[in-house]
Scaffold this active site. Structure first.
Site, PDB file in Angstrom:
ATOM      1  N   SER A  28       0.846  -1.203   0.000  1.00 11.32           N
ATOM      2  CA  SER A  28       0.000   0.000   0.000  1.00 11.32           C
ATOM      3  C   SER A  28       0.877   1.246   0.000  1.00 11.32           C
ATOM      4  O   SER A  28       1.830   1.345   0.762  1.00 11.32           O
ATOM      5  CB  SER A  28      -0.872   0.037   1.262  1.00 11.32           C
ATOM      6  OG  SER A  28      -1.611  -1.143   1.376  1.00 11.32           O
ATOM      7  N   HIS A  81      -2.824 -11.265   1.229  1.00 14.36           N
ATOM      8  CA  HIS A  81      -2.544 -11.133   2.659  1.00 14.36           C
ATOM      9  C   HIS A  81      -3.123 -12.308   3.443  1.00 14.36           C
ATOM     10  O   HIS A  81      -4.180 -12.843   3.087  1.00 14.36           O
ATOM     11  CB  HIS A  81      -3.146  -9.831   3.192  1.00 14.36           C
ATOM     12  CG  HIS A  81      -2.516  -8.592   2.621  1.00 14.36           C
ATOM     13  ND1 HIS A  81      -2.938  -8.017   1.442  1.00 14.36           N
ATOM     14  CD2 HIS A  81      -1.500  -7.825   3.079  1.00 14.36           C
ATOM     15  CE1 HIS A  81      -2.187  -6.956   1.195  1.00 14.36           C
ATOM     16  NE2 HIS A  81      -1.314  -6.810   2.165  1.00 14.36           N
ATOM     17  N   MET A 206       0.546  -5.770   8.609  1.00 15.04           N
ATOM     18  CA  MET A 206      -0.193  -7.018   8.338  1.00 15.04           C
ATOM     19  C   MET A 206       0.361  -7.807   7.154  1.00 15.04           C
ATOM     20  O   MET A 206      -0.366  -8.581   6.534  1.00 15.04           O
ATOM     21  CB  MET A 206      -1.676  -6.687   8.085  1.00 15.04           C
ATOM     22  CG  MET A 206      -2.338  -5.908   9.213  1.00 15.04           C
ATOM     23  SD  MET A 206      -4.019  -5.434   8.779  1.00 15.04           S
ATOM     24  CE  MET A 206      -4.400  -4.253  10.100  1.00 15.04           C
ATOM     25  N   SER A 207       1.635  -7.606   6.835  1.00 16.66           N
ATOM     26  CA  SER A 207       2.166  -8.289   5.642  1.00 16.66           C
ATOM     27  C   SER A 207       3.647  -8.614   5.819  1.00 16.66           C
ATOM     28  O   SER A 207       4.165  -8.622   6.933  1.00 16.66           O
ATOM     29  CB  SER A 207       1.966  -7.395   4.416  1.00 16.66           C
ATOM     30  OG  SER A 207       2.823  -6.265   4.469  1.00 16.66           O
ATOM     31  N   HIS A 242      -8.665   2.102   7.036  1.00 14.72           N
ATOM     32  CA  HIS A 242      -7.936   1.824   5.794  1.00 14.72           C
ATOM     33  C   HIS A 242      -7.885   3.091   4.932  1.00 14.72           C
ATOM     34  O   HIS A 242      -6.867   3.380   4.300  1.00 14.72           O
ATOM     35  CB  HIS A 242      -8.602   0.678   5.031  1.00 14.72           C
ATOM     36  CG  HIS A 242      -7.768   0.167   3.888  1.00 14.72           C
ATOM     37  ND1 HIS A 242      -6.463  -0.261   4.051  1.00 14.72           N
ATOM     38  CD2 HIS A 242      -8.050   0.029   2.574  1.00 14.72           C
ATOM     39  CE1 HIS A 242      -5.980  -0.646   2.877  1.00 14.72           C
ATOM     40  NE2 HIS A 242      -6.922  -0.482   1.962  1.00 14.72           N
TER      41      HIS A 242
HETATM   42  N1  HPA Z   1      -1.406  -1.571  12.253  1.00 12.26           N
HETATM   43  C1  HPA Z   1      -1.335  -2.645  11.432  1.00 12.26           C
HETATM   44  N2  HPA Z   1      -1.123  -2.535  10.119  1.00 12.26           N
HETATM   45  C2  HPA Z   1      -0.986  -1.311   9.609  1.00 12.26           C
HETATM   46  C3  HPA Z   1      -1.061  -0.158  10.400  1.00 12.26           C
HETATM   47  C4  HPA Z   1      -1.281  -0.297  11.804  1.00 12.26           C
HETATM   48  O1  HPA Z   1      -1.353   0.670  12.572  1.00 12.26           O
HETATM   49  N3  HPA Z   1      -0.897   0.906   9.568  1.00 12.26           N
HETATM   50  C5  HPA Z   1      -0.719   0.399   8.317  1.00 12.26           C
HETATM   51  N4  HPA Z   1      -0.787  -0.930   8.335  1.00 12.26           N
END
Ligand code: HPA
Length: 269
Positions: A28, A81, A206-207, A242
């Site tokens: 992202s 993911h 998360m990746s 998001h």
């Molecule tokens: N936490 C988890 N994943 C993320 C975050 C977060 O604060 N920001 C962007 N990806």
């Protein structure tokens, strides 16, 4: 070798030519990097049987090869993911196909939350190591002793030094720290962030971690850059979403993409 991987590697070779040394996996906020490639050719994931089918909007699902300066590079736009299925092996076929094609370095990018008060949204962090908080592995079910993959220096010290030098040369601040992988898709609670900080991590996301494990297992070197899109939960009075992640990522992407282009050109794998 699995037939899907063999076929995917053959298609990459046939459609895009010999493998570049470096493949960049775009997370992202990093998507515009695909647009800076000159003389690009591309193949959709849908034409590569070992590659994942993608669901999340904004993740394109294509492999594009082109040049940045004098460096020929492959870009993967689109990541599966673990929060989509609960499985950590969504990118297994893709990464093994890259290795079979002949790629030697996986340069990962992602968006993350900052757990360091001095690392602000929009700023970049080189991942020096990770915490697999989820304790899931994309190597579950793998036969043989090769599954016991060494994870020392998972993020290649030599490539890290080259990346830091490239960022410094262009005057981009590049933090360095530990990335904690959480499953998501919900964001963390403030208590979870306090735990991860106590564990010694500076960024949360998360990746990336499953792909690092897969890449090391496939014999690739790994380099990874995180873009901070927000302060992590409870660090400041911010509601996370998001849309917020993407808005910050878009605002910061020009600088991030320029830094990534400089890093790609500086790497000598
Ligand atoms: N936490 C988890 N994943 C993320 C975050 C977060 O604060 N920001 C962007 N990806």
């Amino acid at each position: 070798m699995n037939e899907h991987i063999r076929l995917s590697a053959a298609t990459l070779q046939q459609r895009l030519g010999p493998a570049p040394e470096i493949a960049v996996l775009l997370g992202s906020g990093w998507g515009p990097f695909a647009e800076v490639l000159q003389g690009a050719t591309e193949v959709a994931y849908a034409e590569l049987p070992a590659f994942p089918a993608l669901a999340v909007g904004g993740h394109k699902g294509l492999v594009r090869v082109g040049t940045v300066g004098n460096t020929r590079v492959a870009v993967l736009a689109g990541r599966k993911h673990a929060y989509e299925t609960g499985n950590a092996d969504g990118m297994l076929g893709a990464i093994r196909s890259l290795a079979a094609w002949g790629v030697r370095v996986l340069l990962q990018t992602n968006a993350a939350g900052s757990m360091d008060a001095g690392m602000r949204p929009g700023e970049l962090m080189l991942i020096s190591d990770h915490l697999n908080v989820v304790q899931r592995s994309p190597l579950i079910g793998e036969p043989g002793d090769k599954r016991f993959q060494d994870m020392n220096h998972a993020y290649d010290p030599g490539l890290n030094a080259q990346a830091k030098a490239a960022a410094a040369a262009m005057g981009t601040q590049l933090h360095e720290g530990i990335y904690a992988w959480v499953l998501g898709p919900q964001f963390e609670t403030p208590a979870e962030i306090r735990m991860l900080r106590a564990f010694g991590a500076q960024a949360v996301g998360m990746s990336t971690v499953p792909e690092t494990i897969l890449a090391r297992h496939a014999g690739l070197k790994v380099l990874a850059l995180s873009m901070m899109t927000n302060m992590a939960a409870g660090m400041e009075n911010e509601v996370l979403s998001h849309a917020h992640t993407l808005a910050t990522a878009n605002a910061a992407s020009e600088r991030a993409v320029a830094t990534l282009a400089a890093v790609v050109q500086a790497l000598k794998p």
